[in-house]
Design a protein around this motif. Structure first.
Motif, short mmCIF file in Angstrom:
data_model
loop_
_atom_site.label_atom_id
_atom_site.label_comp_id
_atom_site.label_asym_id
_atom_site.label_seq_id
_atom_site.Cartn_x
_atom_site.Cartn_y
_atom_site.Cartn_z
N GLU A 170 -4.38 7.81 -3.01
CA GLU A 170 -4.88 6.48 -2.95
C GLU A 170 -6.04 5.82 -3.64
O GLU A 170 -5.93 4.68 -4.38
CB GLU A 170 -4.68 5.74 -1.48
CG GLU A 170 -5.07 4.46 -1.15
CD GLU A 170 -5.08 4.09 0.18
OE1 GLU A 170 -4.59 2.95 0.66
OE2 GLU A 170 -5.48 4.73 1.02
N SER A 179 -1.75 3.44 8.29
CA SER A 179 -2.90 3.94 7.35
C SER A 179 -4.24 4.28 8.17
O SER A 179 -4.96 5.09 7.53
CB SER A 179 -3.11 2.64 6.50
OG SER A 179 -3.53 1.64 7.14
N SER A 218 0.74 -1.14 0.04
CA SER A 218 0.09 -0.15 0.05
C SER A 218 0.89 1.32 0.06
O SER A 218 2.09 1.22 0.50
CB SER A 218 -0.82 -0.04 1.40
OG SER A 218 -0.38 0.45 2.24
#
Length: 153
Positions: free
Chosen positions: A98, A30, A21
């Protein structure tokens, strides 16, 4: 009857790897209390270079997006940290990026270009310019969601 197949290490071929990620790539949590504490403490100044590199964006574009003037940048460099508000805007930028990566199927160049291009669905504003407030950030994320659903229909 049970048949067992044993493979030696030499015969093992790994399958396709799952890409890390963006948060892992940046070395940031995150979500959760780790992220909350880091935002309150202020992101380390060194995060700016990592973020610019990973997002394939110019450092100046990022600092402008999170509303940090050159004189404030000099103070942050000396202090070694961004303040809570600036850190929160970094998190918003990373979150939007993202989502853009998901929209563009992990094509980093396409996501970066989209972030820096005026978008009709955002009143011809660049997504990068909409990191100043939570409402603007949510508008970008909502637009990405609408675009994803339109592609899937």
């Amino acid at each position: 009857m049970e048949v067992k197949v044993l493979l030696s290490i030499k015969e093992y071929q790994p399958g396709p790897s799952i890409p890390k990620s963006i948060w892992m790539t940046l070395g940031l949590p995150s979500r959760g209390t780790g992220l909350h504490d880091l935002v309150h403490e202020g992101l380390p100044f060194g995060c700016l270079e990592r973020i610019a590199s990973v997002l394939q964006m110019q450092r100046g574009d990022i600092t402008k997006a999170i509303c940090v003037s050159p004189s404030t940048m000099a103070r942050r460099a000396k202090a070694g940290r961004f303040n809570t508000i600036e850190s929160d805007r970094f998190v918003a930028l990373i979150t939007v990026y993202e989502h853009a990566l998901t929209l563009f199927e992990n094509d980093v160049a396409a996501a970066a270009k989209w972030m820096s291009t005026p978008v009709r669905g955002l009143g011809s504003k660049r997504p990068l310019d909409m990191m100043r407030t939570r409402a603007e950030t949510e508008a970008v994320i909502d637009l990405i969601g609408r675009l994803e659903r339109a592609v899937l229909v």
